[in-house]
Motif scaffolding. Sequence first.
Motif, PDB file in Angstrom:
ATOM      1  N   ASP A 198      54.347  63.253   4.679  1.00 12.55           N
ATOM      2  CA  ASP A 198      55.569  63.751   4.032  1.00 12.55           C
ATOM      3  C   ASP A 198      56.731  62.797   4.324  1.00 12.55           C
ATOM      4  N   THR A 251      59.590  66.453  11.778  1.00 19.90           N
ATOM      5  CA  THR A 251      60.880  67.138  11.596  1.00 19.90           C
ATOM      6  C   THR A 251      61.648  67.115  12.915  1.00 19.90           C
ATOM      7  N   SER A 276      53.438  65.515   9.079  1.00 11.98           N
ATOM      8  CA  SER A 276      54.877  65.674   8.826  1.00 11.98           C
ATOM      9  C   SER A 276      55.631  65.513  10.139  1.00 11.98           C
ATOM     10  N   MET A 329      59.992  61.716   6.033  1.00 14.78           N
ATOM     11  CA  MET A 329      60.376  61.960   7.414  1.00 14.78           C
ATOM     12  C   MET A 329      61.801  61.495   7.673  1.00 14.78           C
TER      13      MET A 329
END
Length: 530
Positions: free
Chosen positions: A407, A444, A442, A409
């Motif tokens: 994904d 976060t 992913s 980032m």
Amino acid sequence: MTDTETPAPRPGLIARTFTMLWPHSLRAQVMGALALALLLAQGIGAALLYRAQHEYREEQVTHALAIKLVMASHDDFAPPPGPPPEDRAPDDQGAGKIGGKDGAKPTGPDRPQQDGERRFRHFHHGPPPEDVSRGPRTESVDHFALQAFDRPRPEMARRLSPMLTEQDVNPAGLIVCERPLAKDPMIQQRMERRAALMRRHINLPHPPPMEASRLLIAAVPRPGGGWLVSRVVVSPDDPWLPFTLIAQTLFIYLVLVGTMAVILRRIIRPLAALTAQVEQFAETRVATNQVAPQGPHDIRRLIAAQNAMEDRIIALINEKDVMLGAIGHDLKTPLAALRVRIECVEDDNERLRMAQTIEEITRSLDDILSLARVGRPSEPLETNELSALVASVVEDYEDMGEPVELDDMPRIVLPLRAVWVRRALQNLISNAVRYGTVAHVSLTREDDWAVVRIADQGPGIPESQIARMFEPFTRGEPSRNTHTGGAGLGLTLARAIADQHGGTLSLANQIGGDGGIVGLVAELRLPLGA
């Protein structure tokens, strides 16, 4: 929960509040316990002191009432009838003289009083004022009854009765009450006469106020009829008593708290240094800056024992590292020789299987050596861009044709050991690809944490088995086939790397809309300020 099970009782509101407010440090707990104990002791002492003072005052007043009633009940001590001396009109021959007939000097109990009157007349040319603070004399009345503003004192009547009985005074019908000083008519008359004398002889505009005082009255029936009524003025309670107790408490607090602060500082300073040493040793497994034994004897023994234990642990770790290094060297050398010798094998399939076996042994040996060294990293923390590191690992798998998705980032920079974090990410992505067909990666930022999530679409892990997956040599696939799984050290090594950075590694099943498991999520959390 079955019908026979009962939920554990929750602590009450008071207990939860006390737990929340109660300090957690040793110094604060000792100081808090000392303050509570001192407060309790001072409260009990103040209550006992007030009670003793109150009982002493009650005894004094009771004895004063008893003396006045006993003296008035005997004819020898009864007050002379007629108006007070200041209201008598002087005769022609005795004007300005105090005494009996023909100027004879009085004798007996009246002499001191008349001498005082004579001295007062010499200076002020008039009768002396009466001292209301000493209380009025005992009077004889035909009838005595309690007024609406009187407060009966039966406990004082019970205390006064035996005193009167011992002096041959019948206490039958004894009445004791408390009356406001300003509402007693006899006191008011005496106050008015005193005020008049003060204004006439001493030029005082007003007499001293006595509003705070109270009046105790004892009345006993006379044998021949009528009542003997005695009055005693009780001064108000000491207004400085609370301030005295507060000052005493503050002084004791200063002395005790100061002494305890010095003692606790001598105890807590070496304990705090020892705690910092243990925390550093737990994180680095390196015994640096050991605390020298200091403080009380018990603390010295504790510090010495901790230092000896750390030295012993370091010796064991060094011995383990030497042993593992020797095993690695001794095993890799014959494995390298085997790689050369298998080239002489003519059967291609047999040669391929032998090469795979050698590779498997080498990979397992590398995992074991890495797991042994992860707790004692040789390289320091360096500032790296975690997002670039994650992208680099994913690109390596994409180049090998593995189904890995990444994904978008955010850019996250934090101190870490890049080689070890890369190893942890490789283990997690490899598991996701091997067991879940597709790895979805992913990155976060959540508060003070950088969170890397690797999700797959596999069958997941039973909830009861998730904790066991982090144990060494434990595999989700029970067979020992190398094509379906490794040696069972990947998750163990990844969690050790997370712990080394002050982070965490957790596994959780993904639940679909129908309530079934649709995959597994591995979550690697690293602190931004590590």
